[in-house]
Design a protein around this motif. Structure first.
Motif, PDB file in Angstrom:
ATOM      1  N   HIS A  86       0.827  -1.204   0.000  1.00  0.00           N
ATOM      2  CA  HIS A  86       0.000   0.000   0.000  1.00  0.00           C
ATOM      3  C   HIS A  86       0.866   1.261   0.000  1.00  0.00           C
ATOM      4  O   HIS A  86       0.512   2.267  -0.625  1.00  0.00           O
ATOM      5  N   GLN A  87       1.999   1.205   0.704  1.00  0.00           N
ATOM      6  CA  GLN A  87       2.882   2.374   0.758  1.00  0.00           C
ATOM      7  C   GLN A  87       3.359   2.759  -0.637  1.00  0.00           C
ATOM      8  O   GLN A  87       3.483   3.949  -0.957  1.00  0.00           O
ATOM      9  N   SER A  88       3.608   1.775  -1.479  1.00  0.00           N
ATOM     10  CA  SER A  88       4.049   2.065  -2.843  1.00  0.00           C
ATOM     11  C   SER A  88       2.976   2.825  -3.614  1.00  0.00           C
ATOM     12  O   SER A  88       3.281   3.743  -4.394  1.00  0.00           O
ATOM     13  N   VAL A  89       1.716   2.463  -3.401  1.00  0.00           N
ATOM     14  CA  VAL A  89       0.619   3.150  -4.080  1.00  0.00           C
ATOM     15  C   VAL A  89       0.468   4.566  -3.527  1.00  0.00           C
ATOM     16  O   VAL A  89       0.262   5.531  -4.273  1.00  0.00           O
ATOM     17  N   ILE A  90       0.578   4.695  -2.210  1.00  0.00           N
ATOM     18  CA  ILE A  90       0.472   6.004  -1.565  1.00  0.00           C
ATOM     19  C   ILE A  90       1.570   6.939  -2.069  1.00  0.00           C
ATOM     20  O   ILE A  90       1.316   8.102  -2.412  1.00  0.00           O
ATOM     21  N   ASP A  91       2.794   6.442  -2.125  1.00  0.00           N
ATOM     22  CA  ASP A  91       3.915   7.261  -2.590  1.00  0.00           C
ATOM     23  C   ASP A  91       3.698   7.728  -4.028  1.00  0.00           C
ATOM     24  O   ASP A  91       3.944   8.902  -4.362  1.00  0.00           O
ATOM     25  N   ALA A  92       3.242   6.832  -4.882  1.00  0.00           N
ATOM     26  CA  ALA A  92       3.031   7.178  -6.284  1.00  0.00           C
ATOM     27  C   ALA A  92       1.896   8.187  -6.442  1.00  0.00           C
ATOM     28  O   ALA A  92       1.989   9.128  -7.235  1.00  0.00           O
ATOM     29  N   ALA A  93       0.823   8.007  -5.675  1.00  0.00           N
ATOM     30  CA  ALA A  93      -0.310   8.933  -5.745  1.00  0.00           C
ATOM     31  C   ALA A  93       0.082  10.307  -5.241  1.00  0.00           C
ATOM     32  O   ALA A  93      -0.324  11.336  -5.802  1.00  0.00           O
ATOM     33  N   SER A  94       0.899  10.336  -4.201  1.00  0.00           N
ATOM     34  CA  SER A  94       1.367  11.611  -3.656  1.00  0.00           C
ATOM     35  C   SER A  94       2.240  12.335  -4.675  1.00  0.00           C
ATOM     36  O   SER A  94       2.085  13.544  -4.907  1.00  0.00           O
ATOM     37  N   ALA A  95       3.142  11.609  -5.306  1.00  0.00           N
ATOM     38  CA  ALA A  95       4.030  12.210  -6.304  1.00  0.00           C
ATOM     39  C   ALA A  95       3.246  12.718  -7.512  1.00  0.00           C
ATOM     40  O   ALA A  95       3.608  13.729  -8.123  1.00  0.00           O
ATOM     41  N   ALA A  96       2.145  12.031  -7.832  1.00  0.00           N
ATOM     42  CA  ALA A  96       1.336  12.413  -8.990  1.00  0.00           C
ATOM     43  C   ALA A  96       0.380  13.554  -8.677  1.00  0.00           C
ATOM     44  O   ALA A  96      -0.197  14.142  -9.598  1.00  0.00           O
ATOM     45  N   GLY A  97       0.184  13.841  -7.381  1.00  0.00           N
ATOM     46  CA  GLY A  97      -0.706  14.928  -6.997  1.00  0.00           C
ATOM     47  C   GLY A  97      -2.168  14.658  -7.291  1.00  0.00           C
ATOM     48  O   GLY A  97      -2.894  15.552  -7.740  1.00  0.00           O
ATOM     49  N   VAL A  98      -2.628  13.433  -7.016  1.00  0.00           N
ATOM     50  CA  VAL A  98      -4.023  13.096  -7.302  1.00  0.00           C
ATOM     51  C   VAL A  98      -4.967  13.950  -6.452  1.00  0.00           C
ATOM     52  O   VAL A  98      -4.628  14.362  -5.342  1.00  0.00           O
ATOM     53  N   ALA A  99      -6.158  14.186  -6.972  1.00  0.00           N
ATOM     54  CA  ALA A  99      -7.123  15.072  -6.310  1.00  0.00           C
ATOM     55  C   ALA A  99      -7.945  14.350  -5.251  1.00  0.00           C
ATOM     56  O   ALA A  99      -8.481  14.994  -4.335  1.00  0.00           O
ATOM     57  N   LYS A 100      -8.076  13.028  -5.378  1.00  0.00           N
ATOM     58  CA  LYS A 100      -8.836  12.258  -4.386  1.00  0.00           C
ATOM     59  C   LYS A 100      -8.254  10.853  -4.309  1.00  0.00           C
ATOM     60  O   LYS A 100      -8.008  10.217  -5.342  1.00  0.00           O
ATOM     61  N   PHE A 101      -8.036  10.381  -3.083  1.00  0.00           N
ATOM     62  CA  PHE A 101      -7.471   9.051  -2.852  1.00  0.00           C
ATOM     63  C   PHE A 101      -8.424   8.307  -1.919  1.00  0.00           C
ATOM     64  O   PHE A 101      -8.642   8.723  -0.782  1.00  0.00           O
TER      65      PHE A 101
END
Length: 284
Positions: A86-101
């Motif tokens: 899950h941390q890998s997904v969180i890190d990637a989403a954070s780097a991508a600047g997603v609007a909703k997680f």
């Protein structure tokens, strides 16, 4: 608005996609992340973008985030490995600047003694630490979890467990998937933690009664002690670790970890949740 669904070819992922489409999301706005691309052909045929996404391969996760506005992280099924995945997904989403997680967690994940809770607690904490604009969906048990119990009851007329008089506020995967679709398509949910469960919390005696109604035969609940339960599981061929895990789950149920229901799920989806009998009947 582009939505990435991880684990999209799994049971819950497919239900989420079906509900998003039914609620009017255009298929071209959906990205289906799958570990095995050969299992996503039917999703591609519906007009979705299907991409490789493996929780154990951060490079695939980072690539999957390109051009994505929202992410639904469906929790990994690999107990004991979830936190890192899950941390890998969180890190990637954070780097991508997603609007909703959006994350599918467990009931009362941060305070529960349920054996499954620690990895979900760690994931929720990681989401908060990353500062993601998040929505947490704490899903109770899926009624589909009892498919094996129903099959055994069909043969033996018995449902055996060490859950005592503990209650379970289960609902169908389709119900929980519908809630995820509502959150992904809606506004004003950022920062919310939703405890989601079925409208009715039932005991295992009531589970046996419902199974009997579905199967058309008498089914009784055999309430076992934890020791009896462990011995029965070992006799059925389960290794000690797996048997201990199952007994620990029942201990959590016995203590009330899955018994709360306040109608949040039915309010989100705009209809009653699937009754236990109907959920079991669908398994046949």
């Amino acid at each position: 608005m582009t939505i990435l669904i991880t684990g999209a070819n799994g049971h819950l992922g497919r239900h989420v996609i079906a509900r998003l489409l039914a609620r009017g999301t255009a298929p071209q706005n959906l990205v289906a992340g799958v570990r095995d691309m050969s299992k996503g052909d039917d999703l591609a045929a519906q007009g979705l973008t299907v991409i490789p996404l493996d929780y154990t391969r951060p490079d695939t996760i980072a690539a999957a985030m390109e051009g994505v506005d929202q992410v639904l992280l469906i929790s990994s099924s690999e107990v004991g490995r979830r936190t890192a995945q899950h941390q890998s997904v969180i890190d990637a989403a954070s780097a991508a600047g997603v609007a909703k997680f959006v994350y599918t967690s467990a009931p009362k994940a941060t305070t529960s003694d349920l054996v499954l809770a620690p990895e979900h607690k760690a994931t929720e904490e990681a989401i908060a630490a990353a500062g993601l604009p998040a929505v947490i969906l704490r899903n109770n048990w899926y009624t589909e979890n009892y498919a094996a119990d129903l099959a055994r009851a069909a043969e033996t007329g018995i449902i055996a467990a060490s859950a005592g008089e503990g209650r379970v506020a289960s609902a169908s995967r389709a119900d929980f998937a519908d809630a995820a679709a509502v959150i992904l398509m809606g506004e004003n949910h950022i920062g919310q933690v939703y405890e989601l469960g079925g409208d009715v919390a039932w005991t295992y005696a009531e589970l046996a009664q419902a199974a009997g109604e579905v199967l058309g035969r008498d089914v009784t609940y055999h309430a076992l002690s934890p020791e009896e339960h462990a011995a029965a599981l070992a006799a059925a061929g389960l290794d000690a670790g797996t048997a201990g895990f199952v007994v620990a789950l029942d201990a959590g149920i016995r203590a009330g970890a899955l018994g709360d229901t306040d109608g949040t799920l039915s309010r989100l989806i705009g209809r009653p949740t699937t009754p236990l009998v109907d959920g079991l009947r669908a398994l046949l």
